[in-house]
Design a protein around this motif. Structure first.
Motif, PDB file in Angstrom:
ATOM      1  N   ALA A 230       5.781   5.511  16.981  1.00 13.48           N
ATOM      2  CA  ALA A 230       4.999   5.228  15.770  1.00 13.48           C
ATOM      3  C   ALA A 230       5.844   4.498  14.726  1.00 13.48           C
ATOM      4  O   ALA A 230       5.379   3.555  14.078  1.00 13.48           O
ATOM      5  N   ALA A 231       7.097   4.931  14.569  1.00 11.65           N
ATOM      6  CA  ALA A 231       8.000   4.286  13.612  1.00 11.65           C
ATOM      7  C   ALA A 231       8.277   2.843  14.025  1.00 11.65           C
ATOM      8  O   ALA A 231       8.351   1.942  13.184  1.00 11.65           O
ATOM      9  N   SER A 232       8.431   2.633  15.335  1.00  9.57           N
ATOM     10  CA  SER A 232       8.672   1.287  15.848  1.00  9.57           C
ATOM     11  C   SER A 232       7.476   0.377  15.575  1.00  9.57           C
ATOM     12  O   SER A 232       7.630  -0.756  15.120  1.00  9.57           O
ATOM     13  N   ILE A 233       6.276   0.881  15.847  1.00 10.44           N
ATOM     14  CA  ILE A 233       5.054   0.092  15.605  1.00 10.44           C
ATOM     15  C   ILE A 233       4.916  -0.232  14.121  1.00 10.44           C
ATOM     16  O   ILE A 233       4.636  -1.378  13.733  1.00 10.44           O
ATOM     17  N   ASN A 234       5.118   0.769  13.269  1.00  9.51           N
ATOM     18  CA  ASN A 234       4.990   0.589  11.825  1.00  9.51           C
ATOM     19  C   ASN A 234       5.968  -0.467  11.312  1.00  9.51           C
ATOM     20  O   ASN A 234       5.618  -1.327  10.493  1.00  9.51           O
ATOM     21  N   LYS A 235       7.212  -0.413  11.827  1.00  6.30           N
ATOM     22  CA  LYS A 235       8.225  -1.383  11.411  1.00  6.30           C
ATOM     23  C   LYS A 235       7.865  -2.788  11.876  1.00  6.30           C
ATOM     24  O   LYS A 235       8.024  -3.760  11.126  1.00  6.30           O
ATOM     25  N   ARG A 236       7.364  -2.895  13.084  1.00  4.03           N
ATOM     26  CA  ARG A 236       7.009  -4.213  13.610  1.00  4.03           C
ATOM     27  C   ARG A 236       5.817  -4.830  12.870  1.00  4.03           C
ATOM     28  O   ARG A 236       5.749  -6.043  12.695  1.00  4.03           O
ATOM     29  N   VAL A 237       4.895  -4.002  12.428  1.00  5.28           N
ATOM     30  CA  VAL A 237       3.779  -4.506  11.622  1.00  5.28           C
ATOM     31  C   VAL A 237       4.318  -5.056  10.300  1.00  5.28           C
ATOM     32  O   VAL A 237       3.917  -6.130   9.840  1.00  5.28           O
ATOM     33  N   GLU A 238       5.240  -4.310   9.673  1.00  4.16           N
ATOM     34  CA  GLU A 238       5.855  -4.783   8.432  1.00  4.16           C
ATOM     35  C   GLU A 238       6.569  -6.111   8.658  1.00  4.16           C
ATOM     36  O   GLU A 238       6.455  -7.042   7.844  1.00  4.16           O
ATOM     37  N   GLU A 239       7.323  -6.200   9.763  1.00  5.45           N
ATOM     38  CA  GLU A 239       8.054  -7.419  10.080  1.00  5.45           C
ATOM     39  C   GLU A 239       7.091  -8.582  10.293  1.00  5.45           C
ATOM     40  O   GLU A 239       7.365  -9.716   9.883  1.00  5.45           O
ATOM     41  N   ALA A 240       5.970  -8.322  10.950  1.00  5.58           N
ATOM     42  CA  ALA A 240       4.982  -9.383  11.191  1.00  5.58           C
ATOM     43  C   ALA A 240       4.419  -9.909   9.871  1.00  5.58           C
ATOM     44  O   ALA A 240       4.258 -11.119   9.675  1.00  5.58           O
ATOM     45  N   ILE A 241       4.128  -8.986   8.947  1.00  3.95           N
ATOM     46  CA  ILE A 241       3.599  -9.373   7.632  1.00  3.95           C
ATOM     47  C   ILE A 241       4.620 -10.216   6.875  1.00  3.95           C
ATOM     48  O   ILE A 241       4.301 -11.275   6.317  1.00  3.95           O
ATOM     49  N   PHE A 242       5.882  -9.743   6.886  1.00 10.41           N
ATOM     50  CA  PHE A 242       6.929 -10.480   6.176  1.00 10.41           C
ATOM     51  C   PHE A 242       7.161 -11.847   6.798  1.00 10.41           C
ATOM     52  O   PHE A 242       7.402 -12.836   6.104  1.00 10.41           O
ATOM     53  N   ALA A 243       7.101 -11.925   8.135  1.00  9.01           N
ATOM     54  CA  ALA A 243       7.334 -13.190   8.829  1.00  9.01           C
ATOM     55  C   ALA A 243       6.290 -14.226   8.428  1.00  9.01           C
ATOM     56  O   ALA A 243       6.603 -15.403   8.219  1.00  9.01           O
ATOM     57  N   VAL A 244       5.025 -13.804   8.319  1.00  9.88           N
ATOM     58  CA  VAL A 244       3.953 -14.713   7.915  1.00  9.88           C
ATOM     59  C   VAL A 244       4.162 -15.164   6.478  1.00  9.88           C
ATOM     60  O   VAL A 244       4.013 -16.342   6.144  1.00  9.88           O
ATOM     61  N   ARG A 245       4.511 -14.230   5.617  1.00 14.13           N
ATOM     62  CA  ARG A 245       4.708 -14.572   4.205  1.00 14.13           C
ATOM     63  C   ARG A 245       5.931 -15.448   4.000  1.00 14.13           C
ATOM     64  O   ARG A 245       5.960 -16.300   3.108  1.00 14.13           O
ATOM     65  N   GLU A 246       6.977 -15.232   4.822  1.00 15.28           N
ATOM     66  CA  GLU A 246       8.204 -16.010   4.689  1.00 15.28           C
ATOM     67  C   GLU A 246       7.989 -17.480   5.003  1.00 15.28           C
ATOM     68  O   GLU A 246       8.766 -18.331   4.576  1.00 15.28           O
ATOM     69  N   ALA A 247       6.941 -17.784   5.763  1.00 12.10           N
ATOM     70  CA  ALA A 247       6.675 -19.175   6.104  1.00 12.10           C
ATOM     71  C   ALA A 247       6.468 -20.008   4.837  1.00 12.10           C
ATOM     72  O   ALA A 247       6.737 -21.204   4.817  1.00 12.10           O
ATOM     73  N   GLU A 248       5.976 -19.361   3.763  1.00 14.55           N
ATOM     74  CA  GLU A 248       5.744 -20.068   2.508  1.00 14.55           C
ATOM     75  C   GLU A 248       6.676 -19.605   1.392  1.00 14.55           C
ATOM     76  O   GLU A 248       7.021 -20.362   0.506  1.00 14.55           O
ATOM     77  N   ASN A 249       7.095 -18.354   1.465  1.00 12.78           N
ATOM     78  CA  ASN A 249       7.869 -17.791   0.359  1.00 12.78           C
ATOM     79  C   ASN A 249       8.967 -16.882   0.902  1.00 12.78           C
ATOM     80  O   ASN A 249       8.678 -15.831   1.458  1.00 12.78           O
ATOM     81  N   PHE A 250      10.216 -17.283   0.751  1.00 12.21           N
ATOM     82  CA  PHE A 250      11.354 -16.514   1.258  1.00 12.21           C
ATOM     83  C   PHE A 250      11.509 -15.269   0.392  1.00 12.21           C
ATOM     84  O   PHE A 250      11.973 -15.333  -0.735  1.00 12.21           O
ATOM     85  N   GLY A 251      11.076 -14.129   0.929  1.00 18.69           N
ATOM     86  CA  GLY A 251      11.155 -12.893   0.168  1.00 18.69           C
ATOM     87  C   GLY A 251      11.053 -11.691   1.078  1.00 18.69           C
ATOM     88  O   GLY A 251      11.571 -11.692   2.183  1.00 18.69           O
TER      89      GLY A 251
END
Length: 299
Positions: A84-105
């Protein structure tokens, strides 16, 4: 006529696990209490209790042992926590990866052993923050075992830990080798060393080195003053209240006039601190930039 063999019946729809269920489960597990978990998430307790019951029903296992004062994970619960922790972390990473495409944060959680939280490290961190103002940094101090546990639970992106680490689970991104020394008040000779020792909590490798070194001399430490911060520990030594075993790097140039520092015998003299991260997680831009900054500036 082509028949669609894939169908979802009513019971399947009712048993669809949601990401929110995983977050609820992880929070209750971390807080070890339904009520505290509900407070943390801003839910009413009955909502949390019902969600956990539903999750256990779907999985057909008991995830928590219920106690009068709280809960603890069952053996099956521990297994589910890791996934569950692994899935939760990967979802966070996916969200950040999409946002990073436009805004490095994004967020960056870094663990640090107390002996590394020095002026030089803070200056590097300050410079990194100026270069990447959209990165939100969380800095967590703790003992090496505690920080490693937090990485294993996906609560830290990376951590500086002292001593040995499991190279099969963690990737070592940077290594510092330090000289371990007997630190006393200025003017106090080695043979006059206080028999009271200022130490960090159990799990600190320098505390273990102290015990092993004294044991090799046929001595047993009888009086520990346990502290949680480097400043408090150094103040104990500076006042003459206690002696300590520490990496010599914790004493900066302005403090050298206040302390004596004598390297330990060769068998106990060197200690390595590593910047580590989980091998099974890709590094986002924030973490990659942080690792690059540390390697470039040489702690």
């Amino acid at each position: 006529m082509i028949k669609n063999d894939i169908s979802i019946n009513k019971s399947d729809k009712e048993n669809v696990m949601e990401l929110t269920d995983l977050k609820v489960f992880l929070t209750v597990a971390d807080q070890e209490n339904f009520s505290k978990g509900a407070d943390k998430l801003g839910y009413v307790q009955s909502n949390i209790t019902n969600r956990i019951k539903k999750l256990e029903s779907e999985l057909e296992v008991t995830l928590f042992n219920r106690h009068p004062k709280g809960v603890s994970l069952t053996e099956r619960g521990l297994i589910f926590y890791e996934h569950a922790a692994s899935i939760n972390k990967r979802v966070e990473e996916a969200i950040f990866a999409v946002r990073e495409a436009e805004n490095f944060g994004g967020k960056l959680a870094i663990g640090v052993v107390e002996t590394l939280a020095s002026n030089k490290f803070m200056n590097i961190l300050s410079d990194f923050q100026k270069q990447h103002p959209n990165v939100s940094i969380s800095l967590i101090t703790g003992t090496s075992p505690k920080l490693l546990e937090m990485i294993q639970k996906y609560k830290l992106d990376a951590a500086f830990i002292t001593g040995q680490t499991q190279t099969n689970l963690f990737e070592i991104e940077y290594t510092i080798q330090d000289v371990v020394s007997l630190v006393t008040k200025r003017g106090v000779k080695a043979e006059q060393t206080s028999k009271t020792w200022a130490v960090f909590p159990e799990g600190c490798p320098f505390r273990k080195v102290l015990v092993d070194w004294l044991d090799s001399n046929g001595e047993k430490p009888t009086n520990f003053i346990e502290v949680s911060t480097l400043d408090t520990l150094l103040n104990c030594v500076k006042s003459g209240l206690a002696s300590a075993v520490l990496p010599v790097s914790v004493i900066n140039k302005t403090q050298e006039i206040e302390f004596n520092s004598t390297p330990l015998p060769e068998d106990y003299r060197l200690m390595e601190t590593h910047l580590v991260r989980r091998k099974d997680l890709a590094t986002n831009k924030g973490l990659s930039s942080f690792i690059e900054k540390i390697n470039k500036n040489k702690l």
